[in-house]
Write an enzyme that holds these catalytic residues in place. Structure first.
Site, mmCIF file in Angstrom:
data_model
loop_
_atom_site.group_PDB
_atom_site.id
_atom_site.type_symbol
_atom_site.label_atom_id
_atom_site.label_comp_id
_atom_site.label_asym_id
_atom_site.label_seq_id
_atom_site.Cartn_x
_atom_site.Cartn_y
_atom_site.Cartn_z
ATOM 1 N NE ARG A 69 -2.249 -1.213 3.487
ATOM 2 C CZ ARG A 69 -1.830 -0.782 4.635
ATOM 3 N NH1 ARG A 69 -1.713 0.908 4.571
ATOM 4 N NH2 ARG A 69 -1.301 -0.805 5.569
ATOM 5 C CE1 TYR A 197 0.227 -6.082 -2.056
ATOM 6 C CE2 TYR A 197 -0.799 -4.237 -1.202
ATOM 7 C CZ TYR A 197 -0.185 -5.414 -1.162
ATOM 8 O OH TYR A 197 -0.274 -5.867 0.182
ATOM 9 C CE LYS A 206 -6.049 -3.423 4.745
ATOM 10 N NZ LYS A 206 -6.262 -3.714 6.075
ATOM 11 C CG HIS A 226 -6.867 -2.492 10.369
ATOM 12 N ND1 HIS A 226 -5.540 -2.122 10.340
ATOM 13 C CD2 HIS A 226 -6.976 -3.599 9.449
ATOM 14 C CE1 HIS A 226 -4.781 -2.875 9.766
ATOM 15 N NE2 HIS A 226 -5.714 -3.692 8.955
ATOM 16 C CB SER A 248 -0.641 -3.807 8.116
ATOM 17 O OG SER A 248 -1.706 -2.885 7.807
ATOM 18 C CB CYS A 250 0.994 -6.683 14.095
ATOM 19 S SG CYS A 250 2.100 -5.177 14.078
ATOM 20 C CG ASP A 277 -7.583 -6.764 7.225
ATOM 21 O OD1 ASP A 277 -6.756 -6.422 8.163
ATOM 22 O OD2 ASP A 277 -7.755 -6.102 6.177
ATOM 23 N NE ARG A 371 -0.128 -8.588 2.039
ATOM 24 C CZ ARG A 371 -0.823 -7.784 3.176
ATOM 25 N NH1 ARG A 371 -1.956 -8.458 3.547
ATOM 26 N NH2 ARG A 371 -0.457 -6.776 3.850
HETATM 27 C C1 OXD Z 1 -2.946 -4.324 5.562
HETATM 28 C C2 OXD Z 1 -3.678 -5.535 5.053
HETATM 29 O O1 OXD Z 1 -2.234 -3.932 4.835
HETATM 30 O O2 OXD Z 1 -4.302 -6.002 5.511
HETATM 31 O O3 OXD Z 1 -3.423 -4.051 6.665
HETATM 32 O O4 OXD Z 1 -3.404 -5.974 3.672
HETATM 33 MN MN MN Z 2 -5.063 -4.932 7.359
#
Ligand code: OXD
Ligand code: MN
Length: 587
Positions: A69, A197, A206, A226, A248, A250, A277, A371
């Site tokens: 991102r 991406y 998002k 989130h 993100s 974590c 998420d 991913r």
């Molecule tokens: C992020 C995702 O970047 O969930 O938070 O992809």
């Molecule tokens: Mn996320």
């Protein structure tokens, strides 16, 4: 073909602007998706993986300059700058539309415009919302078909309503200097150009489910967060739900799909994943907070996912998955990433498309933000409430960040307002999920810094108001930190499945089953109340990570004050007063 007047008008305008050769409506049928997979394999956009080992799985590589991102190129475009607030990039909507339409003009020439009707949340749920994304990328179509509910059923649900979100994605030339991810919350519109991406182009995720939805939630009285949602089942078969926000990369997916350690399994504990998420949370008729996961799949970080860290995620990816920017093992046409196992392939292609030998090459084979996109239905621990149109009732809200020091393993806020304060002062070390420096400490309130679609000062106020409405039914609010390190930089807490030990304490606190020690920042557990059985961690070590060091927190205060200053008059008085209380307690 489409009977909705506003959708037709949008498609006419977009096709005049983008000038595609052809327009295809995504109807949601497997036949159509299969045709698209085949076209993408022919063009090289996708690589079909070993059908026996990874049925219906594909690999995709993004451009090397387009792997995460791009927060510095993400904008909230509102008529008044103040509505976007100090933590968002802002552009005037008229200027933004003009610039973006110029960039995207005629960019679909020679290409197909795919029209994806999608629903965030179960198509029949009154909590769901509808969007239409147009894109020139089959990769986007196929990912959206995993991550959301797509197809003509969504249009049937929409009828002739104008209440839907417009998503415009144009790959253009993937020029990073002209890459923009722009949100127009006042007109329910998202425009993304020059990226391919995931987080920048799967506009349901998002862009809609967090940035636009948080703005809508502020108006309509609900929360778009989130957060993962998980259910913990005890031996009596009772399930309690927790919503948890982490920045993100974590470990949200790992926590959401946690496998309890043996001691807990023996005692009948099970963990059920509702979402990994995003949570949309509303106050139900019973005045409790209810959450749905608006997504239909997982867009998880691959590196580090393995049989030990997250066997459920690994199982989820074993079919029907699109892998992005991982290693291609040429020997058996499967995929690999750092941390999958100790056996990197020698005869392979890395995420950049170059020959790669995992035994010799020093550079990572998979991008750190590579991913997997997998359907939720593949997840072995998917909650049976996943499709429940009303969602699940939330007992506890958990905030967490990546902090080597300062924040204890877990603490409980004093009440809702104090909990909002705890969320608002969250800080975490940055990861590879967004472009920029890794490991730098930044404030990330409620893990929403990159995702809040309006002024964060007003967002805090909205959280405080929600607490007022929930009253005594408000979930308790906690903070966790799995990432405290020792002198040698090693994590002290084992994390992963053992995190259930902390979640158990959290639920025990919600049910008033255990007492706790008051500290200046809130309540921390007595070490005896965290179950260490079967774990190689001494009570002394546990006490070390439960410690609240006043002098470190005094330094933290300076940091919080300068972060809070950004919000000027938009910072709610309740948070100022919580900060003052903390200062007094630290004296
Ligand atoms: C992020 C995702 O970047 O969930 O938070 O992809
Ligand atoms: Mn996320």
């Amino acid at each position: 073909m489409i009977s909705n007047t506003s959708v037709n008008k949008f498609l006419e305008e977009m096709s005049a602007l983008l000038n595609p050769d052809e327009i295809i409506l995504i109807d949601g049928t497997e036949n159509q998706l299969q045709e698209l997979r085949e076209i993408a394999c022919k063009s090289g956009e996708l690589i079909k993986l070993n059908e026996e080992k990874l049925p219906n799985c594909y690999l995709h590589r993004t451009a090397i300059n387009d792997v995460a991102r791009v927060e510095d190129r993400t904008f909230i475009c509102t008529t008044k700058k103040d509505a976007a607030g100090p933590t968002n990039n802002w552009m005037d909507p008229a200027d933004a539309y003009k610039m973006l339409y110029n960039i995207a003009k005629n960019s679909y020439k020679g290409k197909t415009m795919y029209v994806i009707p999608f629903s965030m949340g179960h198509i029949n749920s009154s909590l769901s919302k509808i969007g239409i994304e147009i894109t020139d990328s089959i990769y986007v179509v196929l990912n959206m078909a995993i991550m959301t509910r797509v197809g003509t059923a969504v249009l049937d649900k929409l009828g002739n309503s104008n209440n839907w979100v417009r998503g415009i994605h144009a790959s253009c030339s993937i020029d990073e200097n002209n890459r923009y991810i722009c949100h127009f919350p006042e007109d329910n519109t998202i425009i993304s150009v020059n990226s391919a991406y995931g987080g920048n182009v799967l506009l349901g995720k998002k862009c809609f489910a967090l940035r636009i939805a948080s703005y809508q939630g502020n108006w309509e009285g609900w929360l778009a967060e989130h957060m993962l949602i998980l259910g913990i089942e005890n031996k009596l078969g009772e399930v309690k739900y927790i919503a948890a926000a982490f920045p993100s990369a974590c470990g949200k997916t790992n926590l959401a799909m946690l496998i309890p350690p043996e001691e807990y399994k023996k005692n009948g504990y099970k963990v059920w994943c509702v979402g990994d998420d995003i949570a949309w949370m509303r106050i139900g008729e019973d005045s409790r907070l209810w959450a749905i996961n608006p997504e239909n799949g997982f867009f998880g970080v691959a590196p580090g996912t393995n049989k030990t860290s997250n066997p459920n995620a690994l199982a989820t990816t074993s079919s029907d998955t699109i892998f992005t920017n991982v290693v291609l093992n040429l020997d058996d046409n499967t995929v690999w990433w750092e941390g999958l196992d100790e056996n990197p392939p020698e005869n392979a292609i890395d995420w950049m498309g170059k020959r790669w030998n995992g035994k010799v090459d020093k550079t990572p084979g998979a991008h750190p933000n590579s991913r997997f996109t997998s359907p939720a239905k593949n997840c072995p621990c998917l909650s049976r409430e996943f499709e429940n149109e009303n969602g699940v009732p939330i007992s506890a809200i958990v905030f967490g960040g990546r902090r080597a020091q300062t924040t204890p393993l877990v603490y409980e806020s004093r009440d809702w307002n104090n909990g909002v304060f705890v969320g608002s002062i969250m800080a975490s070390e940055t990861t590879a999920a967004a472009s920029g420096k890794i490991g730098k400490l930044r404030h990330d309130p409620m893990a929403m810094l990159p995702f809040c679609g309006y002024n964060m000062g007003d967002y805090f106020k909205h959280w405080l108001d929600m607490g007022g409405k929930l009253g005594e039914n408000a979930p308790k609010i906690f903070n966790v930190n799995w990432f405290r390190t020792d002198e040698s930089g090693k994590f002290i807490w084992p994390g992963f499945g053992d995190n259930i030990r902390v979640l158990e304490w959290i639920l025990n606190r919600c049910e008033n089953k255990v007492s706790a020690k008051e500290t200046p920042i809130g309540f921390v557990p007595y070490s005896k109340d965290i179950n260490l059985s079967g774990l190689d961690l001494s009570e002394n070590k546990l006490n070390e990570i439960l410690e609240v060091d006043k002098s470190i927190w005094q330094n933290e205060i300076n940091d919080i004050e300068s972060f809070y200053e950004k919000f000027g008059d938009n910072l709610p008085n309740e948070l100022k007063s919580e900060l003052q209380k903390l200062k007094n307690k630290l004296k």
